[in-house]
Design a protein around this motif. Structure first.
Motif, PDB file in Angstrom:
ATOM      1  N   ALA A  62       2.585 103.193 -74.696  1.00 55.89           N
ATOM      2  CA  ALA A  62       2.191 102.217 -75.260  1.00 55.89           C
ATOM      3  C   ALA A  62       2.162 102.592 -76.921  1.00 55.89           C
ATOM      4  CB  ALA A  62       0.685 101.816 -75.181  1.00 55.89           C
ATOM      5  N   GLY A 114       0.069 101.244 -85.628  1.00 54.26           N
ATOM      6  CA  GLY A 114       0.868 102.500 -85.106  1.00 54.26           C
ATOM      7  C   GLY A 114       1.030 103.470 -86.166  1.00 54.26           C
ATOM      8  N   LEU A 124       5.270 101.378 -78.271  1.00 55.95           N
ATOM      9  CA  LEU A 124       5.570 100.064 -78.934  1.00 55.95           C
ATOM     10  C   LEU A 124       4.703  99.919 -80.306  1.00 55.95           C
ATOM     11  CD1 LEU A 124       6.206  97.086 -78.641  1.00 55.95           C
ATOM     12  CD2 LEU A 124       4.026  96.845 -77.169  1.00 55.95           C
ATOM     13  N   ARG A 125       3.456 100.629 -80.250  1.00 50.65           N
ATOM     14  CA  ARG A 125       2.672 100.519 -81.657  1.00 50.65           C
ATOM     15  C   ARG A 125       3.521 101.138 -82.811  1.00 50.65           C
ATOM     16  NH1 ARG A 125      -0.933 103.490 -81.623  1.00 50.65           N
ATOM     17  NH2 ARG A 125      -1.043 104.429 -79.494  1.00 50.65           N
ATOM     18  N   ASP A 126       4.180 102.327 -82.481  1.00 47.46           N
ATOM     19  CA  ASP A 126       4.955 102.732 -83.581  1.00 47.46           C
ATOM     20  C   ASP A 126       6.009 102.207 -84.108  1.00 47.46           C
ATOM     21  OD1 ASP A 126       3.080 104.901 -83.660  1.00 47.46           O
ATOM     22  OD2 ASP A 126       4.306 106.485 -82.852  1.00 47.46           O
ATOM     23  N   SER A 134       8.826  98.040 -75.309  1.00 47.91           N
ATOM     24  CA  SER A 134       8.007  96.910 -74.514  1.00 47.91           C
ATOM     25  C   SER A 134       8.456  96.975 -73.141  1.00 47.91           C
ATOM     26  CB  SER A 134       8.176  95.314 -75.014  1.00 47.91           C
ATOM     27  OG  SER A 134       7.392  94.723 -74.453  1.00 47.91           O
ATOM     28  N   ILE A 175       6.872 100.019 -71.273  1.00 44.60           N
ATOM     29  CA  ILE A 175       5.404  99.473 -70.853  1.00 44.60           C
ATOM     30  C   ILE A 175       5.612  98.973 -69.489  1.00 44.60           C
ATOM     31  CG2 ILE A 175       3.344  98.486 -71.149  1.00 44.60           C
ATOM     32  CD1 ILE A 175       3.790  98.828 -74.240  1.00 44.60           C
ATOM     33  N   GLN A 176       6.403  97.775 -69.598  1.00 47.05           N
ATOM     34  CA  GLN A 176       6.553  97.031 -68.159  1.00 47.05           C
ATOM     35  C   GLN A 176       6.856  97.972 -67.041  1.00 47.05           C
ATOM     36  OE1 GLN A 176       5.564  94.138 -68.341  1.00 47.05           O
ATOM     37  NE2 GLN A 176       6.082  93.525 -66.146  1.00 47.05           N
ATOM     38  N   MET A 223      -0.199 101.467 -65.533  1.00 45.30           N
ATOM     39  CA  MET A 223      -0.449 102.722 -66.428  1.00 45.30           C
ATOM     40  C   MET A 223       0.298 102.434 -67.747  1.00 45.30           C
ATOM     41  SD  MET A 223      -1.898 104.747 -64.447  1.00 45.30           S
ATOM     42  CE  MET A 223      -1.881 106.438 -65.358  1.00 45.30           C
ATOM     43  N   PHE A 256      -0.503 100.693 -69.787  1.00 50.67           N
ATOM     44  CA  PHE A 256      -1.437  99.753 -70.785  1.00 50.67           C
ATOM     45  C   PHE A 256      -2.303 100.893 -71.162  1.00 50.67           C
ATOM     46  CE2 PHE A 256      -4.513  96.405 -71.894  1.00 50.67           C
ATOM     47  CZ  PHE A 256      -3.900  95.762 -72.864  1.00 50.67           C
ATOM     48  N   ILE A 257      -2.489 101.997 -70.263  1.00 48.79           N
ATOM     49  CA  ILE A 257      -3.474 103.138 -70.734  1.00 48.79           C
ATOM     50  C   ILE A 257      -2.777 103.902 -71.790  1.00 48.79           C
ATOM     51  CG2 ILE A 257      -4.715 104.896 -69.609  1.00 48.79           C
ATOM     52  CD1 ILE A 257      -5.384 101.960 -68.446  1.00 48.79           C
ATOM     53  N   GLU A 258      -3.535 104.099 -72.867  1.00 47.87           N
ATOM     54  CA  GLU A 258      -3.074 104.960 -74.055  1.00 47.87           C
ATOM     55  C   GLU A 258      -2.720 106.276 -73.769  1.00 47.87           C
ATOM     56  OE1 GLU A 258      -2.126 104.109 -76.621  1.00 47.87           O
ATOM     57  OE2 GLU A 258      -2.856 102.327 -77.629  1.00 47.87           O
ATOM     58  N   GLU A 259      -3.408 107.017 -72.695  1.00 48.98           N
ATOM     59  CA  GLU A 259      -3.106 108.407 -72.224  1.00 48.98           C
ATOM     60  C   GLU A 259      -1.655 108.576 -71.881  1.00 48.98           C
ATOM     61  OE1 GLU A 259      -5.869 107.017 -72.066  1.00 48.98           O
ATOM     62  OE2 GLU A 259      -7.343 108.279 -72.789  1.00 48.98           O
TER      63      GLU A 259
END
Lengths: 596, 596
Positions: free
Chosen positions: B433, B256, B436-438, B415, B418-419, B424, B426-429
């Motif tokens: 997500a 991230g 969570l990565r950051d 997290s 995302i749940q 949706m 899980f889709i980067e756009e």
């Protein structure tokens, strides 16, 4: 690099999940212990040596849509062919169509290994197995004869087309439509999203199973039919005919599982053929499509649970290896060594050790729950007729717990794995981050874990008027008695801890059964997720103890130590979870208002 | 899109963290309530309208090394200039160098907003502020005069160079070396990794603070010196001179914070200048470099804590907005509406509501802890001299809890976010997500959360022989008495729950104090992380109640509802955590053997 834990898998299958007894009682046909060992060994070798080495390139390249064709990562086409040639696609499939008719337990163990190697790769076969199962159970003799042999061998792959943009968890509102034709076939029109391995060039054909609605269908889920819609039509001699009117419109750009093409599929827009409409063949009866899907839902959910177990195992292996190599600081009691300049391997630091042992315990707990669920499915098929209903209920009860506990564990363990790696964990080349990215989808698809909890509380607890779950808890208490009876010091306070967690489970279960019986669904659902977690933790404690008991007989200490750690460091949370189930609703309801 | 929660931030600063009292007692100079509001409003506007819209492109493009130059994402150079022109770089800096001398509390609140807008962007300024702080505290008058004005204004950025490949948490083994020169300067040679914003073209100069070792330095951390090493040398008239012998060798490919260049920096390999060696200027005394770093460590750790709070807030906003729009299924009690085809917005499902309220409670708890920590820092500077030591200890005690609890919450909340989004998410756009990565780096850098726990247990608890933490727990118990005294039904069982969690905290604290006093570090460290979590949860309960009490006076119900939810659904875990602290060591020690 991942190395399949074949011995641990075999031990768990046999001594925790119940395979040893089933084998001994002859309930798994003529399957022998030797064959089990041979299959696991060979699957482990293939997963470790063939699949795992291609995981990283799969993540980095991802699946790509180039000039209308879906390209998979370098090496994956050959990998798939080798995998299918090894017979791995057909373990559980019916021998009538070239399958090996082996127990689900073996397939589930193999799935774990494929997914540890590469979850993105394993997704393709997982979907094919689901399509085979649905077609086997509900297809006409003609359809089965025409399609199943090649799907079982892996010569063709299969997909499941359920989701539409506005219809994910709620299939009742789907819009894809099917029109009847005079020749008994149907024409399919619509858009499906999130179709795993929906398009690729690895195999010459792809067999799509598509849910759609007939013009005169009743509203909601009672008006959905299931169709087989091949990418290429199949002639009567089995050769491939014309291209059917369907195509992949785009691929999703996802957080993880990059190598797995997640397709938006368009059916019937006239791109192929003389006339718009993808030709489809009805599976089962009209408007009974959802029932056809339900027959395979338990196995599909368990297969997703295995993805969680698989990520747990792979992430734990990686973190343990790193923590033994990496040196930083001086752990309490560390005597130093010249080689490391006085620094400890970080595995010596109590905090790092705590993370790693927690990862191991969650991995083993999730594995035991999932394998036990597979065992119940096998017993439902193989056990004496008067016990089949019992085992069906057991599989039904365990499925939502297996799916949710294992996939939540996958996320938690992968995240801990990153933490163990420190700064290196955040660097993609290290590989620890990929496990978290891949793992994060598993609590969502095949029914979110929240939906699993609804299923557990509203449909599974009431089985046999609650007597099934009560009987299950009674069985688990026998494990506690055995631990207590052993009276071994190295179990520490395990028996007391397990007893307390099962008492929490018991109390929460009875509370929920009353709410369900009263029709107070709102109160039951407010605590459904904490209850599901409570059940999973209590099972983890119990099944680790079951393994430890088996191990203790032969003098082993490792499983005893792990079971004691889980008992004394992980499962005490069941008290707070029970409290949340029973006392949490009022404050949740009050707080919902502040969400606006 | 993120909208800065200015009202919530102001409320928490004033009524939970203690700013209102400090203002009233005149302990924050001539700062007025109006000025506080104006600054927060304007920061909120800038973060929402200017920073947040450039977050996604920053993530997608990332920082790139092109022909030896580091390119930042499109629009970020202008964004940075606008941000610096707004005076945001200088809120807490000394007025002697053009700073505004405002309280840390305000800067921390602003940091939250920048990080909610884009954590990758906010990292640059965060590092500059750290460098300013270290230079202000330890630099010579000449160095300060020459560098600080432009670093305070943001005309130049700053970095911190600590980590080397083999020396992350353990700085004692670093290899970068410094050689004395006859002119009083030094030449620096070595490689540093993970250098945040180590190279870019946004500003004309970059001021690196570099830890290095002199040839005759004592071994370990007592032999480390701190140097100022500018990218371009600075002439006496303040103009830029020759390029110094340092460069960015490569950028990391990270999970991230893609827009933030994470550089491997090479010092003194002869690429620039007539002679190899980057010219450096000593900050503070030789071999006292680590002490110089320690002065800024508390603020740096709190700044990372703010990243956790920031992600919590942004992820929660996004999830709540989605859950109101997205319809699926029929929640219990949902009466339906024509607009949604009978489906409920998913926010109506109890499980989704539970996730969202949990996210809100963790966000607000983490925010309150971090702001309270900043308040302690301000009071240490501004309070009467006889109270300064008290507030220094409070800031020292709160820092590891703030850093760890907030960053763990950042990961957990992202997290959950995302749940809530389902597939949706899980889709980067979609953007969920990215949070969570950051977020995933924050529990790692600036001292892993495990190291925070070691600091908390071995250095912070023993402050004033344990009387500081004891006094703090006593203060927290006054909140319980106030809740009990109010005797309001809508607090539910909050008072009892808080009392129980503080009793757990008390018991675990005393147990650890005994172990530390005995020199039984191993036993103390085995439970350090559970203890740190226990402390954070207990504080969350207490501070949400403190806010609710302030709100209740004016008839508000929202904070009461949130505090009750936390009390009845989140903090009961303290019992299990206390148990782990006190009873967990034996089984952890036994299980470590199985890691091999």
């Amino acid at each position: 690099m991942y190395k399949a834990p074949v011995e641990e898998i075999a031990f768990t299958l046999k001594h925790v999940a119940g395979m040893a007894d089933a084998l001994e009682e002859g309930q798994l046909g003529d399957l022998s212990d030797d064959l089990v060992e041979a299959i696991l060994e060979e699957a482990g070798r293939f997963a470790s040596d063939e699949v795992a080495p291609l995981a990283e390139i799969g993540d980095r390249q991802g699946a790509r849509l180039v000039d209308g064709k879906v390209e998979v990562p370098d090496g994956w086409a050959d990998l798939y062919r080798h995998w299918a040639e090894g017979g791995w696609n057909s373990l559980v499939a019916s021998t009538a169509y070239g399958g090996q008719g082996l127990p689900h337990m073996l397939n589930v163990a193999a799935l774990e290994m494929w997914n540890s190697g590469s979850m993105a790769f394993a997704l393709g076969p997982t979907l094919t197995m689901g399509a085979v199962e649905a077609l086997t159970a509900h297809g006409s003799a003609e359809l089965k004869e025409k399609y199943l042999h090649k799907m079982v061998s892996g010569e063709w792959t299969g997909t499941m087309n359920l989701t539409e943009p506005h219809a994910g968890s709620d299939l009742g509102v789907m819009k894809t439509r099917a029109e009847r034709r005079d020749d008994g076939t149907y024409r399919i029109f619509g858009q499906k999203i999130f179709i795993t391995w929906g398009e690729h060039e690895i195999t010459r054909n792809i067999v799509h199973l598509v849910l759609a609605r007939l013009p005169d269908a009743p509203a909601g889920t009672r008006g959905i039919s299931l169709f087989l819609v091949p990418k290429f039509l199949v002639n009567d001699d089995g050769s491939l005919g014309a291209r059917n009117d369907l195509h992949c419109h785009s691929l999703e750009h996802k957080l993880g599982i990059h190598g797995s093409p997640t397709c938006t599929m368009i059916y019937g827009d006239g791109r192929y053929g003389d006339e718009a409409g993808a030709i489809g063949y009805l599976i089962g009866e009209e408007n009974k499509g959802l029932a056809c899907m339900f027959t395979m839902m338990n196995n599909a959910r368990l297969a997703v649970g295995m993805q969680g177990v698989a990520i747990c195992e792979a992430a734990t292996q990686k973190a343990v290896a790193f923590a033994k190599e990496r040196t930083q600081g001086k752990a309490p009691g560390w005597s130093g060594s010249g080689q490391t300049g006085g620094m400890s391997p970080i595995i010596e630091h109590p905090d790092v050790a705590r993370m790693l042992v927690t990862m191991k315990a969650l991995t083993q707990g999730a594995r035991a729950i999932c394998y036990t669920c597979a065992h119940a499915t096998d017993m439902a098929h193989h056990a004496r007729a008067d016990r089949a209903a019992h085992w069906q209920e057991r599989a039904a009860l365990l499925t939502p717990i297996a799916k949710s506990f294992a996939t939540d564990a996958g996320v938690d363990v992968a995240s801990l794995g990153i933490q163990v790696h420190g700064g290196m964990g955040f660097i993609e080349e290290t590989g620890a981050a990929r496990y978290l990215r891949d793992a994060r989808i598993a609590p969502i698809y095949e029914g979110t874990n929240g939906i699993q909890a609804i299923d557990l509380v509203t449909r599974k607890l009431p089985l046999s008027n609650g007597d099934h779950v009560r009987g299950f808890i009674t069985e688990l208490r026998e494990i506690v008695s055995s631990v207590r009876g052993l009276n071994r010091d190295d179990f520490g306070t395990t028996a007391d801890r397990l007893e307390a967690s099962l008492a929490d489970l018991d109390e929460a279960t009875e509370w929920l059964l009353v709410r369900i019986a009263e029709g107070n669904t709102a109160a039951a659902l407010a605590g459904a997720t904490p209850y599901q977690r409570l059940f999973g933790l209590a099972l983890t404690g119990a099944y680790l103890a079951k393994g430890a008991l088996a191990d203790a007989e032969t003098g082993g200490f490792e499983r005893v130590a792990l079971c004691r750690f889980a008992a004394e460091n992980l499962i005490a949370e069941t008290a707070a979870l029970k409290d949340r189930v029973i006392n949490g609703e009022a404050s949740l309801t009050a707080a919902r208002a502040l969400l606006g």
